[in-house]
Design an enzyme around this catalytic site. Structure first.
Site: not given
Lengths: 136, 136, 136, 136, 136, 136
Positions: E15, E34, E40, E42, E80-81, E125
């Protein structure tokens, strides 16, 4: 067929890192905040790992109840809620760094185990810093 | 350039530690509460570690999706929500101690891996007790 | 000035989810793998949380040594290394789901606490599933 | 008297697994969801372990403040909140698998340590997948 | 007799925090690292907590298998991913802060639950930063 | 739309539980091992939770960088590697129980937050004992 069995334990203690034969400035330069003369402290988390053959009769490398008692007698009763520098004889002349504490614990437990068993001590000083020692 | 890759998994099972050829008193003396004839149980947490060279094409030691499937087929489908003594054939005549379970898991997974790969099994019986076995 | 103090504990047990008054098919449809007639088991991790005013004399809401003993007597001695369905009287006629176990633990501990104290029970059946109950 | 001291650290990053010289279908077949051209990401948890003799003067294998700074300069400042494929030079031509990231971190830190010290890098890509590399 | 049952799940995603209607300098000032335009990422750890009465027939507040499927369909398959900004429709015009992600997850799951059930979403997070939202 | 955001932090400190106006026997009876006149210590793990509306512009309840700095200034710099009884002014006349430490931290942080924000402090004295306080 060598298997390693590990048991976790814990103790809380105060300590200070410094050397009597250094002046305050040198202790401060090397040990920083850990040299606080009023002490600070940690929740030490301990892992005691014993390696050996599985006893074909019991399926155990070592009876966990036996290992738990050794840890209680040698480590918890000796170190828990203590000031390591003042109240634990091994650290009268030895700096209680995590490294040295792990070696001391190893030296206390090893003679109580059967000769055929190997021992490793892992000691968490904080959740982010830990050491291990296996007598080598 | 040997790298170890590890994958966590888990299963829940009931078990009892005892020997058929011992009487109840001897089983009680050796296995204590673990000899409860009505069984007790654990959430077993498993770490499967595979060591080998990095494949220069993929950057993988082993494809995690392949390893995940092996663990599912050999361990989770076989042990999860089972009574190890009654329902898992390997423990019909073998005491399901953490040590023996780790060896059984090793022996099930090792033949399915490429010969060049080393394997280590780490098994947590509780968050405080765990064992590891690497076939040595 | 209400503060909540919490203490962790744990016990290992076997259990099975089913109803006597349902046939096997209905039990299987509702409880799935948890209906295994040979039982399965868990490491239950327990958090007992007590809320009340800080005693200005001691700085305690409740003496942790007292709370630890209550947990030992009411929960650990009663449930640890047991088959909940067969050996724990509260579950003779009550399905030992995590929800029901939490309520039973609450009902055992609450009468032993001072009336001014609130209680919450959090129970991890696995590291991924947990429940909490505070008597409301 | 060799002791291993370990320090935990962490960084968050985006990455994508693929090879430029493969077409999309082959990348998809090998790397699956990790081949997402829009990237995905992880909280990487890092353990840096240094093995050596205890300095009899300080009781340290290595000063943790020194090790903490090396990790900050070589890993956190270089990788944290970055896109590994696009912004980290080592991964311009190297697939940023956990295996390769661990090797890169090893190669960055090893030359900064005293020659007598051994190094091991453990890298968690997720809480369930991790790798370790010790230069062998 | 209200009990809360909780289920953990996880997803990995990339994100970036920024606003299209702000210039780069303002985004940098507010969102710092950010705001990296290359993204980047998480490992998001999720806890879905459902509060309601225990069904006296089953002993369940909600069948965990049902809840697990809802989480898979609404959250894991969707996030996811993935790159949250580019690939998840809810974040086309909404900044994917942990706060907003928790609200989005709440809004996706709440309508699928029985009206009598309360819902709380907790989202990590990183292991050090987390948020929770219960629709109030 | 109230969301709670939480940030973890930690500090290590020495302390002793006792009252000057009680004799040693009474202190021993009430505080047990915690009354050790040479002190013991803990790794305190802290969770600071702030509840408020999401700012629609940023998507934040509070900027984590701001919260992190408040925790550093008010808690870490004041308590880390200190002897709480001797070196922290708030505990000159207040017993440094986990309950009282949580209240002191609350009282230091609350005035620095926007009036519209609620605050909760959770403090782990050990991994097994923790307290929480939200100013009620």
């Amino acid at each position: 067929m060598k298997v390693t069995v590990s048991r976790k334990a814990h103790f809380n203690a105060a300590h200070r890192l410094y050397r009597n034969d250094w002046d305050f400035e040198k202790n401060e330069a090397i040990f920083g905040k850990c040299n606080n003369p009023h002490f600070h402290g940690h929740n030490y988390e301990l892992i005691v790992s014993v390696t050996g053959n599985i006893d074909p009769e019991t399926g155990y490398v070592i009876d966990m109840k036996v290992l738990k008692n050794i840890i209680k007698n040698e480590v918890e009763d000796a170190f828990d809620h203590k000031n390591l520098n003042i109240e634990v004889i091994e650290f009268k002349t030895l700096n209680p760094t995590a490294e040295n504490i792990a070696v001391v614990i190893y030296n206390k437990i090893k003679p109580l185990l059967d000769n055929s068993l190997d021992l490793e001590i892992t000691l968490y000083e904080t959740p982010r810093n830990f050491v291990s020692y296996s007598g080598k």
